[in-house]
Design an enzyme around this catalytic site. Structure first.
Site, PDB file in Angstrom:
ATOM      1  N   LYS A 271       0.838  -1.199   0.000  1.00 13.08           N
ATOM      2  CA  LYS A 271       0.000   0.000   0.000  1.00 13.08           C
ATOM      3  C   LYS A 271       0.874   1.251   0.000  1.00 13.08           C
ATOM      4  CE  LYS A 271      -0.315  -0.051   5.045  1.00 13.08           C
ATOM      5  NZ  LYS A 271      -1.206  -0.114   6.220  1.00 13.08           N
TER       6      LYS A 271
ATOM      7  N   TYR B 218      16.067  30.551   6.537  1.00 15.80           N
ATOM      8  CA  TYR B 218      14.854  31.267   6.935  1.00 15.80           C
ATOM      9  C   TYR B 218      14.757  31.358   8.455  1.00 15.80           C
ATOM     10  CZ  TYR B 218      12.986  31.012   2.175  1.00 15.80           C
ATOM     11  OH  TYR B 218      12.785  31.156   0.829  1.00 15.80           O
TER      12      TYR B 218
END
Length: 358
Positions: free
Chosen positions: A34, A254
């Site tokens: 999956k 940042y």
């Protein structure tokens, strides 16, 4: 030169599947593929899982992709079908289904299907997420046996909630409850996923359902897959695109949330949260460069992250950096970030190049 690349080692996959077989030699193996094969590529993983006896998926679209790609082995929808309209698709494509709730059972009873569907009754043995509760169990079994749309014999499964925690009694209690309910049943049974396979042999039964361990990632918090004899299948790499001199007291990235305490060299690596590398990775998260671990220094941005290479670093533009894999266990990276390795490998974006090597 490519930027972010996930190299998928098919020899490692084969080794891991052989390890699984050796730990449960009398069981059939349902490889769980999956979430795009846990981020490794659904169809590629299935095609190279030659020793697997069946595949488990979460979505009907995943099952159909496998069938379209030529996979003929049994496929099980681990959460079952979502609507009655899915049932003819299951029949046409020979897809097995879990039944875990009244709505699914009623849909099967009321459907008009050309041929019966192989059904696994999911029992809630204690996780309390999906499954027929113990007091509902007998009613579900009787109705499924009577339903013409259900292939016989009926099969049975459950799922552990705490199998990765070896000091808890929960798994023993779940195993005992499941066995007591299904004792004497004709159909095959499945209980163990990765942690159950590795730590709880009484849960092996007829089928095991390995997921994360197939990909060389440990289900346990205190042991890496390598400790358990498994190899990492995915190695995520990129390259240095800049090496910069940073002076003591200068901040990087940042928000300036990392400030150098010394004159040093900072490497800029071409990978970021736009590739699926977690933005939440804190300063100090390890990256492997030229034979050593170096720490992330500054906030992860969309396309880049920065690492402190050290004042005497000889690293240069173009050198490879490993974010996780053979030289740096994904479990170790996940621990620094405060997540699990399952999330790391399944969240890579389409911008990451996939390479399959053998």
């Amino acid at each position: 030169m490519k930027a972010a690349t996930a190299s998928i080692d098919l020899n490692a996959l084969e080794h891991n599947l052989n390890q699984i077989k050796s730990k449960a030699p009398h069981c059939k193996v349902m490889s769980v593929v999956k979430a795009n094969g846990y981020g490794h590529g659904l169809l590629h993983i299935a095609k190279h899982s030659k020793s697997s006896d069946a595949f488990g998926v979460a979505r009907i679209e995943e099952a159909l992709q496998l069938r379209a790609g030529g996979i003929v082995k049994p496929i099980l929808l681990l959460e079952g079908f979502y609507s009655s309209g899915d049932l003819p698709i299951l029949v046409t494509n020979n897809i097995q289904t879990v039944v875990h709730c009244e709505e699914q059972l009623s849909a099967l009873e009321n459907a008009e299907l050309e041929t019966p569907v192989v059904v696994w009754l999911k029992v809630d043995s204690g996780m309390h997420r999906l499954g027929a509760r113990p007091e509902q169990y007998q009613n579900f079994v009787e109705r499924l046996h009577q339903c013409a749309n259900v292939a016989k014999p009926l099969r049975y499964m459950s799922h552990f909630g705490c199998a990765d925690e070896l000091d808890r009694a929960t798994t023993v209690e779940q195993t005992e409850l499941f066995l007591s309910l299904t004792d004497g049943c004709e159909g095959e049974r499945s209980l163990a996923a990765s942690a159950g396979l590795l730590a709880w042999p009484d849960s092996h039964l007829d089928w095991v359902r390995p997921g994360i361990i197939s990909y060389g990632v440990s289900p346990f918090a205190d042991k890496s897959a390598q400790d358990l004899g498994f190899y990492p299948v995915m190695t995520l790499t990129s390259h240095l695109i800049a090496v910069r001199d940073v002076k003591a007291g200068e901040s990087v990235g940042y928000g300036g949330n990392w400030t150098s305490e010394r004159d040093t060299k900072v490497g800029v690596i071409a990978i970021g949260y736009g590739d699926g590398y977690p933005r939440t990775a804190p300063n100090g998260t390890p990256v492997f460069v030229n034979g050593r671990k170096v720490p992330i220094a500054g906030r992860v941005s969309m396309d880049m992250l920065t690492v402190d290479l050290g004042p005497d670093a000889a690293d240069k533009v173009g050198d490879e950096a490993t974010l996780w894999g053979k030289d740096l266990p994904s479990e170790e990276v996940a621990e620094h970030i405060g997540t699990i390795a399952y999330e790391l490998v399944t969240k890579l974006t389409s911008r990451v190049a996939m390479e399959y090597v053998k």
